[in-house]
Design a protein around this motif. Sequence first.
Motif, PDB file in Angstrom:
ATOM      1  N   ASN A  66      22.076  38.368  10.300  1.00 20.13           N
ATOM      2  CA  ASN A  66      21.417  38.089  11.360  1.00 20.13           C
ATOM      3  C   ASN A  66      21.867  38.578  12.595  1.00 20.13           C
ATOM      4  O   ASN A  66      20.997  39.067  13.643  1.00 20.13           O
ATOM      5  N   ASP A  70      19.187  40.808  14.906  1.00 13.86           N
ATOM      6  CA  ASP A  70      18.776  40.320  16.041  1.00 13.86           C
ATOM      7  C   ASP A  70      19.113  41.294  17.215  1.00 13.86           C
ATOM      8  O   ASP A  70      18.523  41.522  18.258  1.00 13.86           O
ATOM      9  N   GLU A  71      20.406  41.769  17.152  1.00 14.65           N
ATOM     10  CA  GLU A  71      20.998  42.819  18.302  1.00 14.65           C
ATOM     11  C   GLU A  71      20.171  44.027  18.307  1.00 14.65           C
ATOM     12  O   GLU A  71      19.728  44.650  19.219  1.00 14.65           O
ATOM     13  N   THR A  74      16.612  43.428  19.761  1.00 11.25           N
ATOM     14  CA  THR A  74      16.636  43.110  21.574  1.00 11.25           C
ATOM     15  C   THR A  74      17.368  44.004  22.021  1.00 11.25           C
ATOM     16  O   THR A  74      18.116  44.651  21.741  1.00 11.25           O
ATOM     17  N   ARG A 231      12.307  37.040  11.859  1.00  8.69           N
ATOM     18  CA  ARG A 231      13.528  36.603  12.768  1.00  8.69           C
ATOM     19  C   ARG A 231      12.771  36.000  13.668  1.00  8.69           C
ATOM     20  O   ARG A 231      11.905  36.679  14.239  1.00  8.69           O
ATOM     21  N   THR A 233      11.886  35.017  17.269  1.00  5.26           N
ATOM     22  CA  THR A 233      11.923  35.543  18.749  1.00  5.26           C
ATOM     23  C   THR A 233      12.706  34.906  19.735  1.00  5.26           C
ATOM     24  O   THR A 233      13.063  35.471  20.764  1.00  5.26           O
ATOM     25  N   TYR A 240       7.760  34.983  15.396  1.00  6.25           N
ATOM     26  CA  TYR A 240       8.650  35.646  14.758  1.00  6.25           C
ATOM     27  C   TYR A 240       8.336  37.154  14.850  1.00  6.25           C
ATOM     28  O   TYR A 240       7.154  37.542  15.246  1.00  6.25           O
ATOM     29  N   SER A 243      11.481  42.669  10.612  1.00 12.02           N
ATOM     30  CA  SER A 243      12.493  43.782  10.453  1.00 12.02           C
ATOM     31  C   SER A 243      12.333  44.446   9.018  1.00 12.02           C
ATOM     32  O   SER A 243      12.414  43.534   8.131  1.00 12.02           O
TER      33      SER A 243
END
Length: 309
Positions: A66, A70-71, A74, A231, A233, A240, A243
């Motif tokens: 995760n 996530d990285e 964003t 994932r 947001t 969400y 990915s």
Amino acid sequence: MSPASRYTYLGPEGTFTEAALRTLPEAATRELVPMVSVPAALDAVRSGAAAAALVPIENSMEGGINATLDELATGVPLVIYREVLLPVRFALLVRPGTGMSDVKTVTGHPAAQVQVRNWMSANLPDAVWESAASNADGARLVQEGRFEAAFAGEFAAATYGLEPLATEIHDAEHAQTRFVLVGRPARPAAPTGADKTSAVFWLADDHPGALLELLQEFAVRGVNLVRIESRPTGEGIGQYCFSIDAEGHITDRRVGEALMGLKRICPQVRFLGSYPRADEVRPKLRQGTTDAEFTDAADWLGRALDGRA
């Protein structure tokens, strides 16, 4: 060395990430710098302090990592240049002189616990588990005397002055972790015929069939998705992004047109790169999905528009 010759990775020294990074030929000529977290490794690339970072993105036992997903979704955009697959085998590392009956507390990364749970139940049924930031950090904690044993790569033993009490520990015979080498955006490398394309996309709104509509952009063009994960947001419950990893290269007509289809109907699409598959598996293309067939269809349309069809 200059930042252009520096690679960061999820540290500390002795992690599986470091072992994966050292499988790359160019690692022998780079300065390899361990970082305390996935965000720290990637931020060094974003700031220009490093040319690239190797971070885990997926494992065969728990799915996506995760922090990495996530990285990449964003912040300042980054892209994947290549991937590494590493078989995961754990060793039980202890201070010299420690026997199996002495092990009352063990540590390791939470992902390791999933992969050694059955072995622990059979061999250390009374031992108490406490998670560490990484498997290598668990080894460091054993070195400092805070735990009796740590699950880590056997290669970490020498770094932390420990000994392997048991080796080749794994509940799943073919467990693997996938790592990606991430850098700043640049033109993708030329296609190899055995490639992946990664992207993140957001739904315009939540309605019945919303995700299906997006997946059809791939399905109707014969693009196989080898991974899809949702994932949050952070913008509220039920919000969400998705990915994905798709077979093929962005220069393949079927893949490029699928991404254009997403761009038409999604409020945001982030391209994360096209790069060689580590397993070198080539896609099995259905009839009507090759570049030549896309070109032939475009030529036919042109002739129809000119009255020559």
